[in-house]
Design a protein around this motif. Structure first.
Motif, PDB file in Angstrom:
ATOM      1  N   GLN A 353     -11.823 -39.450   4.018  1.00 25.61           N
ATOM      2  CA  GLN A 353     -10.963 -40.569   4.381  1.00 25.61           C
ATOM      3  C   GLN A 353     -10.100 -40.179   5.570  1.00 25.61           C
ATOM      4  OE1 GLN A 353      -9.500 -40.921   0.151  1.00 25.61           O
ATOM      5  NE2 GLN A 353      -9.456 -43.100   0.678  1.00 25.61           N
ATOM      6  N   GLY A 354      -9.976 -41.098   6.525  1.00 21.14           N
ATOM      7  CA  GLY A 354      -9.076 -40.882   7.645  1.00 21.14           C
ATOM      8  C   GLY A 354      -7.652 -41.234   7.247  1.00 21.14           C
ATOM      9  N   VAL A 355      -6.699 -40.396   7.654  1.00 25.38           N
ATOM     10  CA  VAL A 355      -5.280 -40.593   7.332  1.00 25.38           C
ATOM     11  C   VAL A 355      -4.501 -40.655   8.636  1.00 25.38           C
ATOM     12  CG1 VAL A 355      -3.244 -39.630   6.196  1.00 25.38           C
ATOM     13  CG2 VAL A 355      -5.511 -39.362   5.143  1.00 25.38           C
ATOM     14  N   SER A 356      -3.742 -41.729   8.832  1.00 28.29           N
ATOM     15  CA  SER A 356      -2.940 -41.877  10.044  1.00 28.29           C
ATOM     16  C   SER A 356      -1.540 -42.356   9.690  1.00 28.29           C
ATOM     17  CB  SER A 356      -3.585 -42.874  11.012  1.00 28.29           C
ATOM     18  OG  SER A 356      -4.745 -42.311  11.614  1.00 28.29           O
ATOM     19  N   ILE A 357      -0.552 -41.805  10.393  1.00 25.74           N
ATOM     20  CA  ILE A 357       0.856 -42.142  10.176  1.00 25.74           C
ATOM     21  C   ILE A 357       1.463 -42.513  11.524  1.00 25.74           C
ATOM     22  CG2 ILE A 357       3.100 -41.292   9.406  1.00 25.74           C
ATOM     23  CD1 ILE A 357       1.624 -39.419   7.513  1.00 25.74           C
ATOM     24  N   SER A 358       2.097 -43.677  11.585  1.00 23.98           N
ATOM     25  CA  SER A 358       2.610 -44.195  12.848  1.00 23.98           C
ATOM     26  C   SER A 358       3.944 -43.561  13.205  1.00 23.98           C
ATOM     27  CB  SER A 358       2.774 -45.715  12.768  1.00 23.98           C
ATOM     28  OG  SER A 358       3.837 -46.055  11.883  1.00 23.98           O
ATOM     29  N   GLU A 359       4.452 -43.926  14.369  1.00 25.19           N
ATOM     30  CA  GLU A 359       5.723 -43.387  14.866  1.00 25.19           C
ATOM     31  C   GLU A 359       6.886 -43.719  13.937  1.00 25.19           C
ATOM     32  OE1 GLU A 359       7.997 -43.155  19.199  1.00 25.19           O
ATOM     33  OE2 GLU A 359       6.602 -44.792  18.778  1.00 25.19           O
ATOM     34  N   SER A 360       6.808 -44.877  13.248  1.00 24.26           N
ATOM     35  CA  SER A 360       7.858 -45.277  12.312  1.00 24.26           C
ATOM     36  C   SER A 360       7.547 -44.858  10.876  1.00 24.26           C
ATOM     37  CB  SER A 360       8.058 -46.795  12.374  1.00 24.26           C
ATOM     38  OG  SER A 360       6.855 -47.469  12.028  1.00 24.26           O
ATOM     39  N   TYR A 361       6.549 -44.017  10.704  1.00 25.09           N
ATOM     40  CA  TYR A 361       6.092 -43.475   9.436  1.00 25.09           C
ATOM     41  C   TYR A 361       5.424 -44.511   8.531  1.00 25.09           C
ATOM     42  CZ  TYR A 361       5.692 -39.027   7.089  1.00 25.09           C
ATOM     43  OH  TYR A 361       5.188 -37.847   6.593  1.00 25.09           O
ATOM     44  N   GLY A 362       4.839 -45.518   9.149  1.00 29.02           N
ATOM     45  CA  GLY A 362       3.923 -46.362   8.402  1.00 29.02           C
ATOM     46  C   GLY A 362       2.639 -45.589   8.149  1.00 29.02           C
ATOM     47  N   LYS A 363       2.043 -45.769   6.970  1.00 25.33           N
ATOM     48  CA  LYS A 363       0.939 -44.923   6.547  1.00 25.33           C
ATOM     49  C   LYS A 363      -0.305 -45.741   6.238  1.00 25.33           C
ATOM     50  CE  LYS A 363       4.136 -43.745   3.665  1.00 25.33           C
ATOM     51  NZ  LYS A 363       5.393 -43.906   4.397  1.00 25.33           N
ATOM     52  N   VAL A 364      -1.468 -45.155   6.518  1.00 18.13           N
ATOM     53  CA  VAL A 364      -2.727 -45.792   6.154  1.00 18.13           C
ATOM     54  C   VAL A 364      -3.731 -44.709   5.795  1.00 18.13           C
ATOM     55  CG1 VAL A 364      -3.673 -45.836   8.516  1.00 18.13           C
ATOM     56  CG2 VAL A 364      -4.464 -47.507   6.832  1.00 18.13           C
ATOM     57  N   ILE A 365      -4.548 -45.001   4.785  1.00 17.85           N
ATOM     58  CA  ILE A 365      -5.662 -44.145   4.393  1.00 17.85           C
ATOM     59  C   ILE A 365      -6.901 -45.032   4.391  1.00 17.85           C
ATOM     60  CG2 ILE A 365      -6.626 -42.661   2.593  1.00 17.85           C
ATOM     61  CD1 ILE A 365      -3.822 -42.071   1.671  1.00 17.85           C
ATOM     62  N   SER A 366      -7.913 -44.630   5.124  1.00 17.52           N
ATOM     63  CA  SER A 366      -9.095 -45.470   5.301  1.00 17.52           C
ATOM     64  C   SER A 366      -9.904 -45.574   4.018  1.00 17.52           C
ATOM     65  CB  SER A 366      -9.981 -44.897   6.410  1.00 17.52           C
ATOM     66  OG  SER A 366     -10.677 -43.749   5.930  1.00 17.52           O
ATOM     67  N   SER A 367     -10.827 -46.513   4.000  1.00 20.83           N
ATOM     68  CA  SER A 367     -11.797 -46.573   2.929  1.00 20.83           C
ATOM     69  C   SER A 367     -12.654 -45.309   2.947  1.00 20.83           C
ATOM     70  CB  SER A 367     -12.696 -47.815   3.095  1.00 20.83           C
ATOM     71  OG  SER A 367     -11.920 -48.998   3.013  1.00 20.83           O
ATOM     72  N   PRO A 368     -13.118 -44.858   1.801  1.00 22.68           N
ATOM     73  CA  PRO A 368     -13.844 -43.580   1.772  1.00 22.68           C
ATOM     74  C   PRO A 368     -15.282 -43.690   2.242  1.00 22.68           C
ATOM     75  CG  PRO A 368     -13.704 -44.510  -0.433  1.00 22.68           C
ATOM     76  CD  PRO A 368     -12.896 -45.412   0.438  1.00 22.68           C
ATOM     77  N   VAL A 369     -15.758 -42.602   2.789  1.00 21.41           N
ATOM     78  CA  VAL A 369     -17.174 -42.406   3.122  1.00 21.41           C
ATOM     79  C   VAL A 369     -17.665 -41.218   2.317  1.00 21.41           C
ATOM     80  CG1 VAL A 369     -18.807 -41.684   4.904  1.00 21.41           C
ATOM     81  CG2 VAL A 369     -17.048 -43.397   5.427  1.00 21.41           C
ATOM     82  N   THR A 370     -18.751 -41.392   1.582  1.00 21.04           N
ATOM     83  CA  THR A 370     -19.283 -40.346   0.733  1.00 21.04           C
ATOM     84  C   THR A 370     -20.647 -39.929   1.232  1.00 21.04           C
ATOM     85  OG1 THR A 370     -18.077 -41.247  -1.176  1.00 21.04           O
ATOM     86  CG2 THR A 370     -19.896 -39.727  -1.654  1.00 21.04           C
TER      87      THR A 370
END
Length: 374
Positions: A353-370
């Motif tokens: 899963q890709g994990v990204s955090i924005s400048e204001s600390y908003g967070k997202v975790i992508s849908s998984p790839v297996t």
């Protein structure tokens, strides 16, 4: 390419390369996140796990907590200090916006930001026989009056509330320790609060057997002729709230009528030792085009895009063994993300899963790839 991460024998190595334009000239200067996103890994972070809060977008608000649990086979103690001295400290980060848990059932455990629940070393879900040490700074909320306050605790099971005095020592303000249903613990402790007053506080709480849980620190301004509250020492899981009807207030309303108030989010500020609250809100990135490619020989390449500049990390779960890791980030903000993972095992099935955090600390975790690696 913005970010290259190598995973070798459990060691995470981050390598940063310069961003270049298509014609080979250097592009705009690299931008870094104002926060080190490696401090509180999302796969070890639990935000308001007991419910009832939101830190908003204030990075200095809230409460940090440390979690302890009993190992399998340990005889449950009956004091919060014994839970902490005999228990195992969990390798997770917990943050709360407030401590306000009316009597209710608790069998859902502690959810993590990356999904799943906090487990004990033996893999079982943790939802009983645990202790929490809350650490924060106590202050007046904008609508609180200056003055002298008395303190009390509603808890199931035991809890002890301590306040650091001017000499730098913690004083016991309220002791409501021991195994018991929801009980009001009181004391003769008083604290003078002005607009500028900020006092470090520590609240230790433990939950014994499963099912009911409750913990609410309350206070009221001391008035002339005020006597000890008649509910001090009174207990009962169906006395202050109805746990079978969405924690409907019962005799808790009597406390409110006599001037008691639960501490709210505005009463808490993180200690200076805690750099920021990773559970704060922010603008969440949106992930698109998350692709994982097997590069053979235990190497994978993950790429994705985000709609706003954010950091790059890759969550990797070996579904064959259950081992999990999150790559370190170089804290560069970008909309194009590339992460390489190496030293993975051929024949094992992995989830990425890709994990990204924005400048204001908003967070997202992508849908998984297996995939099963070649």
């Amino acid at each position: 390419m913005r970010n290259v991460i190598g995973l070798t024998l459990g060691f995470v190595l981050a390598i940063t390369v310069m961003a270049c334009s298509k014609d080979g000239r250097d592009s705009e200067p690299v931008r870094y996140s104002p926060y080190d996103v490696n401090l509180y890994a999302l796969n070890k972070l639990s935000c308001d796990p007991l419910g009832g809060g939101d830190t908003g977008e204030n990075p200095t608000a809230g409460i940090q907590a440390t979690l302890y649990y009993l190992r399998s086979g340990q005889t449950p103690p009956q004091s919060v200090a014994s839970y902490m001295s005999q228990g195992q400290r969990a390798d997770q980060f917990l943050f709360f916006s407030q401590i306000n848990v009316p009597t209710r059932m608790f069998n859902t455990g502690f959810p993590l930001m990356s999904g799943g629940l906090i487990s004990k070393d033996d893999g079982t879900t943790l939802y009983e026989y645990f202790a929490l040490r809350f650490l924060t700074t106590l202050q007046l909320a904008p609508d609180d009056e200056e003055g002298t306050y008395e303190l009390a605790l509603l808890s199931d099971d035991g809890a002890i509330w301590r306040i650091k005095n001017e000499n730098g020592n913690y004083e016991e303000a309220v002791n409501n320790d021991g195994d018991h249903p929801t009980r009001m613990g009181c004391s003769s402790y008083r604290i003078n609060m002005t607009r500028s007053t900020q006092r470090l506080m520590q609240l230790d709480y433990y939950q014994g057997p499963r099912y009911h849980i409750a913990v609410i620190p309350i206070w009221r301004k001391v008035g002339s002729g005020q006597t000890t509250d008649p509910l001090c020492g009174v207990s009962g899981n169906n006395y202050f709230f109805n746990p079978d009807n969405n924690s409907q207030p019962l005799h808790y309303n009597d406390l409110l009528a006599r001037g008691w108030k639960p501490l709210k989010a505005a009463n808490y500020k993180l200690p200076e030792s805690v750099i920021f609250n990773p559970c704060q809100g922010g603008t969440n990135p949106v992930v698109t085009n998350f692709v994982v490619e097997d590069q053979i020989d235990g190497v994978v390449k993950a790429t994705w895009k985000t709609d706003i500049p954010s950091t790059s990390q890759l969550r990797i779960v070996d579904l064959t063994t259950g081992a999990e890791q999150l790559t370190e980030s170089d804290n560069i903000l970008s909309t194009d993300h590339v992460v390489f993972a190496v030293a993975l095992k051929s024949g094992h099935q992995y989830q990425f899963q890709g994990v990204s955090i924005s400048e204001s600390y908003g967070k997202v975790i992508s849908s998984p790839v297996t995939m099963v690696l070649q």
